[in-house]
Design an enzyme around this catalytic site. Sequence first.
Site, PDB file in Angstrom:
ATOM      1  N   SER A 134       0.943  -1.226   0.234  1.00 11.27           N
ATOM      2  CA  SER A 134      -0.074  -0.138   0.019  1.00 11.27           C
ATOM      3  C   SER A 134       0.893   1.189  -0.021  1.00 11.27           C
ATOM      4  O   SER A 134       1.668   1.270  -0.600  1.00 11.27           O
ATOM      5  CB  SER A 134      -1.113  -0.019   1.221  1.00 11.27           C
ATOM      6  OG  SER A 134      -1.659   1.021   1.336  1.00 11.27           O
ATOM      7  N   TYR A 148      -5.680   7.895  -6.368  1.00  9.14           N
ATOM      8  CA  TYR A 148      -4.532   6.955  -5.938  1.00  9.14           C
ATOM      9  C   TYR A 148      -4.859   6.486  -4.430  1.00  9.14           C
ATOM     10  O   TYR A 148      -5.132   5.341  -4.030  1.00  9.14           O
ATOM     11  CB  TYR A 148      -3.325   7.534  -5.695  1.00  9.14           C
ATOM     12  CG  TYR A 148      -1.977   6.778  -5.275  1.00  9.14           C
ATOM     13  CD1 TYR A 148      -1.755   5.628  -6.107  1.00  9.14           C
ATOM     14  CD2 TYR A 148      -1.366   7.087  -4.156  1.00  9.14           C
ATOM     15  CE1 TYR A 148      -0.730   4.733  -5.671  1.00  9.14           C
ATOM     16  CE2 TYR A 148      -0.108   6.392  -3.801  1.00  9.14           C
ATOM     17  CZ  TYR A 148       0.126   5.161  -4.400  1.00  9.14           C
ATOM     18  OH  TYR A 148       0.975   4.513  -4.041  1.00  9.14           O
ATOM     19  N   LYS A 152      -5.998   2.975  -2.666  1.00 14.98           N
ATOM     20  CA  LYS A 152      -5.156   2.387  -1.489  1.00 14.98           C
ATOM     21  C   LYS A 152      -5.877   2.229  -0.244  1.00 14.98           C
ATOM     22  O   LYS A 152      -5.704   1.329   0.326  1.00 14.98           O
ATOM     23  CB  LYS A 152      -3.627   3.299  -1.467  1.00 14.98           C
ATOM     24  CG  LYS A 152      -2.784   3.236  -2.510  1.00 14.98           C
ATOM     25  CD  LYS A 152      -2.254   1.593  -2.680  1.00 14.98           C
ATOM     26  CE  LYS A 152      -1.045   1.590  -3.829  1.00 14.98           C
ATOM     27  NZ  LYS A 152      -0.430   0.543  -4.016  1.00 14.98           N
TER      28      LYS A 152
HETATM   29  N1  LIG Z   1       7.945   4.969  -4.884  1.00 11.47           N
HETATM   30  C1  LIG Z   1       6.957   5.376  -3.958  1.00 11.47           C
HETATM   31  O1  LIG Z   1       7.120   6.641  -3.394  1.00 11.47           O
HETATM   32  C2  LIG Z   1       5.722   4.682  -3.419  1.00 11.47           C
HETATM   33  C3  LIG Z   1       5.541   4.918  -2.050  1.00 11.47           C
HETATM   34  C4  LIG Z   1       4.489   4.223  -1.677  1.00 11.47           C
HETATM   35  C5  LIG Z   1       3.840   3.143  -2.449  1.00 11.47           C
HETATM   36  N2  LIG Z   1       4.291   2.732  -3.469  1.00 11.47           N
HETATM   37  C6  LIG Z   1       3.642   1.753  -4.182  1.00 11.47           C
HETATM   38  O2  LIG Z   1       4.666   0.402  -4.303  1.00 11.47           O
HETATM   39  C7  LIG Z   1       4.475  -0.162  -5.376  1.00 11.47           C
HETATM   40  C8  LIG Z   1       5.539  -0.343  -6.500  1.00 11.47           C
HETATM   41  O3  LIG Z   1       5.549   1.088  -6.987  1.00 11.47           O
HETATM   42  P1  LIG Z   1       7.121   1.365  -7.285  1.00 11.47           P
HETATM   43  O4  LIG Z   1       7.540   2.545  -6.244  1.00 11.47           O
HETATM   44  O5  LIG Z   1       8.222   0.528  -7.214  1.00 11.47           O
HETATM   45  O6  LIG Z   1       6.851   2.055  -8.698  1.00 11.47           O
HETATM   46  P2  LIG Z   1       7.603   1.458 -10.161  1.00 11.47           P
HETATM   47  O7  LIG Z   1       9.101   1.479 -10.204  1.00 11.47           O
HETATM   48  O8  LIG Z   1       6.880   2.454 -11.094  1.00 11.47           O
HETATM   49  O9  LIG Z   1       6.935   0.047 -10.297  1.00 11.47           O
HETATM   50  C9  LIG Z   1       5.641  -0.221 -10.490  1.00 11.47           C
HETATM   51  C10 LIG Z   1       5.442  -1.471 -11.218  1.00 11.47           C
HETATM   52  O10 LIG Z   1       3.964  -1.819 -11.339  1.00 11.47           O
HETATM   53  C11 LIG Z   1       3.978  -2.245 -12.578  1.00 11.47           C
HETATM   54  N3  LIG Z   1       2.589  -2.091 -13.081  1.00 11.47           N
HETATM   55  C12 LIG Z   1       1.822  -1.140 -13.309  1.00 11.47           C
HETATM   56  N4  LIG Z   1       0.516  -1.277 -13.573  1.00 11.47           N
HETATM   57  C13 LIG Z   1       0.514  -2.704 -13.717  1.00 11.47           C
HETATM   58  C14 LIG Z   1      -0.362  -3.438 -14.093  1.00 11.47           C
HETATM   59  N5  LIG Z   1      -1.465  -2.954 -14.700  1.00 11.47           N
HETATM   60  N6  LIG Z   1      -0.198  -4.950 -14.315  1.00 11.47           N
HETATM   61  C15 LIG Z   1       1.068  -5.026 -13.955  1.00 11.47           C
HETATM   62  N7  LIG Z   1       1.876  -4.426 -13.469  1.00 11.47           N
HETATM   63  C16 LIG Z   1       1.794  -3.023 -13.452  1.00 11.47           C
HETATM   64  C17 LIG Z   1       4.831  -1.711 -13.434  1.00 11.47           C
HETATM   65  O11 LIG Z   1       5.087  -2.084 -14.536  1.00 11.47           O
HETATM   66  P3  LIG Z   1       5.347  -1.425 -16.013  1.00 11.47           P
HETATM   67  O12 LIG Z   1       6.856  -1.401 -16.055  1.00 11.47           O
HETATM   68  O13 LIG Z   1       4.804  -2.229 -16.978  1.00 11.47           O
HETATM   69  O14 LIG Z   1       4.524  -0.049 -16.057  1.00 11.47           O
HETATM   70  C18 LIG Z   1       6.127  -1.880 -12.551  1.00 11.47           C
HETATM   71  O15 LIG Z   1       6.635  -2.915 -12.544  1.00 11.47           O
HETATM   72  C19 LIG Z   1       3.126   0.511  -5.929  1.00 11.47           C
HETATM   73  O16 LIG Z   1       2.045  -0.144  -5.490  1.00 11.47           O
HETATM   74  C20 LIG Z   1       2.961   1.748  -5.572  1.00 11.47           C
HETATM   75  O17 LIG Z   1       1.699   2.322  -5.251  1.00 11.47           O
HETATM   76  C21 LIG Z   1       5.251   3.442  -4.097  1.00 11.47           C
END
Ligand SMILES: NC(=O)c1ccc[n+]([C@@H]2O[C@H](COP(=O)([O-])OP(=O)(O)OC[C@H]3O[C@@H](n4cnc5c(N)ncnc54)[C@H](OP(=O)(O)O)[C@@H]3O)[C@@H](O)[C@H]2O)c1
Length: 281
Positions: A134, A148, A152
């Site tokens: 989350s 968003y 979440k």
């Molecule tokens: N980074 C932050 O600040 C942060 C903070 C809190 C929570 N989060 C959460 O952490 C999780 C991972 O994000 P991240 O920070 O690692 O960002 P990220 O580097 O953009 O990674 C997101 C991943 O999700 C995949 N994705 C998006 N839509 C998808 C779909 N419909 N089906 C399958 N895969 C999909 C993307 O694939 P593609 O490469 O194909 O687009 C990518 O592999 C998310 O749930 C995000 O909400 C992130």
Amino acid sequence: MSRTWFITGTSSGFGRLLTGRLLARGDRVAATLRRPEALDDLRAAHGDRLWAARLDVTDAGRVRDVADEAFAALGTIDVVVNNAGFGVLASVEEATDEQIRQVIETNLLGSIHVVRAALPHLRAQGHGRILQVSTAGGQTTYPNFGYYHASKWGIEGFCETVAREIEPFGIGLTIVEPGATPTGFGGALATAPTMPEYDRTPAGDSRRALADGTFPLDNDPEKIARAMIDLVDSGEIPLRLPLGSDTYRHVRESLVARLAEHEAHREVALSVVRDDLVTSG
Ligand SMILES: NC(=O)c1ccc[n+]([C@@H]2O[C@H](COP(=O)([O-])OP(=O)(O)OC[C@H]3O[C@@H](n4cnc5c(N)ncnc54)[C@H](OP(=O)(O)O)[C@@H]3O)[C@@H](O)[C@H]2O)c1
């Protein structure tokens, strides 16, 4: 003890870091992603300890098929990580219908599809745990992230329910709440044409901070991946795991404010109870 993991969204960010770390220490990973070529280097380095499948989590039928295939191929899966997700950066009026649909279908329904696809297998094997990624924004809110947050907060409510339902089967669930972290997330944010009416509002301020790079991204993605693995290794199954100084601070402020508001309405809450149930004193 080596484990087997099923992870969504492994092309970048937390999903990719988790996959790399787990393979490097000898675990097996069923990595799912929309672009399987993004894992070519890990496949070359780790051979058949990496099982990979193309998966867009918005496709419920495909989620079921891939989960069935992964459990059949690997026998046992100890940890399911619901990680795939993205954000929409727009005020509630600015976001498009398509962006709203996509963020709910990915972050909320996509995660639900994965849980529903994995549960029959986890119940059959009699153990396992789910890590639901989350965010601090699953318990607090920031301007421009309304959709968003809807996704979440929604998945957090779902997960609280699921955690209680599956505990009797020996399955644990933890909601992981990272704060702002430099991954692919910022670059993948969906944006919409801005409305000048919001320029001099908190939504405008937050948009400018993100655009000019002054929005703080204080957390280390490697440390977040490590904390998730450490949690599983520890055997502890908290309902929530806050990760990040911003998560700790902002969620705490929100919880304190919510509790204060809740208590401030104690009298009115109790005032609507049926007269025949009101006891004196
Ligand atoms: N980074 C932050 O600040 C942060 C903070 C809190 C929570 N989060 C959460 O952490 C999780 C991972 O994000 P991240 O920070 O690692 O960002 P990220 O580097 O953009 O990674 C997101 C991943 O999700 C995949 N994705 C998006 N839509 C998808 C779909 N419909 N089906 C399958 N895969 C999909 C993307 O694939 P593609 O490469 O194909 O687009 C990518 O592999 C998310 O749930 C995000 O909400 C992130």
